[in-house]
Scaffold this motif. Structure first.
Motif, short mmCIF file in Angstrom:
data_model
loop_
_atom_site.label_atom_id
_atom_site.label_comp_id
_atom_site.label_asym_id
_atom_site.label_seq_id
_atom_site.Cartn_x
_atom_site.Cartn_y
_atom_site.Cartn_z
N ILE A 3 28.08 43.43 51.21
CA ILE A 3 29.38 43.32 50.56
C ILE A 3 29.17 43.67 49.08
O ILE A 3 28.21 43.22 48.46
CB ILE A 3 29.94 41.90 50.72
CG1 ILE A 3 30.29 41.66 52.20
CG2 ILE A 3 31.15 41.70 49.83
CD1 ILE A 3 30.76 40.25 52.51
N TYR A 5 31.16 44.13 45.22
CA TYR A 5 32.33 43.91 44.36
C TYR A 5 32.12 44.68 43.07
O TYR A 5 31.02 44.65 42.50
CB TYR A 5 32.51 42.43 44.03
CG TYR A 5 32.87 41.58 45.22
CD1 TYR A 5 34.18 41.53 45.68
CD2 TYR A 5 31.90 40.84 45.87
CE1 TYR A 5 34.51 40.76 46.78
CE2 TYR A 5 32.22 40.07 46.97
CZ TYR A 5 33.53 40.03 47.42
OH TYR A 5 33.85 39.26 48.51
N ARG A 14 39.77 44.62 40.41
CA ARG A 14 38.65 44.17 41.25
C ARG A 14 38.70 44.94 42.56
O ARG A 14 39.72 44.96 43.23
CB ARG A 14 38.73 42.67 41.51
CG ARG A 14 38.64 41.89 40.22
CD ARG A 14 38.76 40.41 40.44
NE ARG A 14 38.81 39.76 39.14
CZ ARG A 14 39.28 38.56 38.94
NH1 ARG A 14 39.73 37.85 39.95
NH2 ARG A 14 39.31 38.05 37.73
N GLY A 16 36.70 45.48 46.21
CA GLY A 16 35.72 44.93 47.12
C GLY A 16 35.49 45.85 48.30
O GLY A 16 36.44 46.32 48.92
N LEU A 18 34.01 45.47 51.83
CA LEU A 18 33.78 44.27 52.63
C LEU A 18 33.45 44.57 54.09
O LEU A 18 34.21 44.21 55.00
CB LEU A 18 35.03 43.38 52.55
CG LEU A 18 35.55 43.12 51.13
CD1 LEU A 18 36.96 42.58 51.17
CD2 LEU A 18 34.61 42.19 50.41
#
Length: 186
Positions: A3, A5, A14, A16, A18
């Motif tokens: 993962i 970020y 932000r 991500g 994932l």
């Protein structure tokens, strides 16, 4: 897979990646007016969404951010601008009082816009969304889905729609798709 970020320096954007998330959203992009508050808007792209769509969205977002303006945060949210690239490309668009839908000429992709009040918390949780784009042939493994909450700037949605409507063949896909004239293994 890990993962990942990525944050803008002041924590307003932000992103991500994932692959091991709780749902099927591979990419989540959240934009915050207050770095310590909830997101103003959220965009998600599932694990089957074409890379070109994610790239179009994030490229325009990065461009807005680099310009130093807050259009990535407070850009307009009108329905018409988001659909315009699809209309220009000849997609069939039906605007209803509660739901507007634009469908590709081949029927393999569509974009939707929901009218009326939505609960901001439900949108940020993924239970509701103002915009969605989806496509693929029948079957779970070949379909994809992207969502955008109410305050997502319409020019970012239009950038995604432009990439969605682009008829240019995707490089590298031809080698992965069987042709009707290719010899079949026996």
């Amino acid at each position: 897979m890990a993962i990942v970020y990525v944050n803008s320096p002041e924590q307003h954007i932000r992103l991500g990646y994932l692959p091991e998330g709780e749902d099927n959203a591979l990419w989540k992009i959240a934009v915050h007016s207050d770095p310590f508050g909830p997101p103003r808007w959220l965009a998600t792209f599932d694990n089957s969404t074409p890379t070109e769509l994610v790239t179009a969205f994030t490229t325009f977002l990065a461009h807005d951010y680099a310009q130093g303006h807050d259009t990535y945060l407070y850009g307009g949210t009108g329905r018409d601008r988001g659909f315009q690239p699809l209309i220009d490309a000849g997609w069939r668009t039906d605007e209803g009082p509660h739901l507007s839908v634009s469908v590709a000429p081949d029927g393999l992709a569509e974009m939707n816009h929901v009218q009326g009040a939505l609960d901001h918390q439900a949108e940020l949780s993924g239970y509701q969304y103002r915009w969605s784009a989806s496509g693929g042939r029948d079957g779970y493994r070949s379909s994809w889905h992207a969502t955008f909450t109410t305050h997502t700037p319409s020019h970012l949605i239009a950038a995604t729609a432009t990439a969605l409507a682009d008829p240019t063949p995707v490089p590298g896909m031809r080698s992965r798709c069987p042709s009707a004239t290719s010899p079949r293994p026996v």
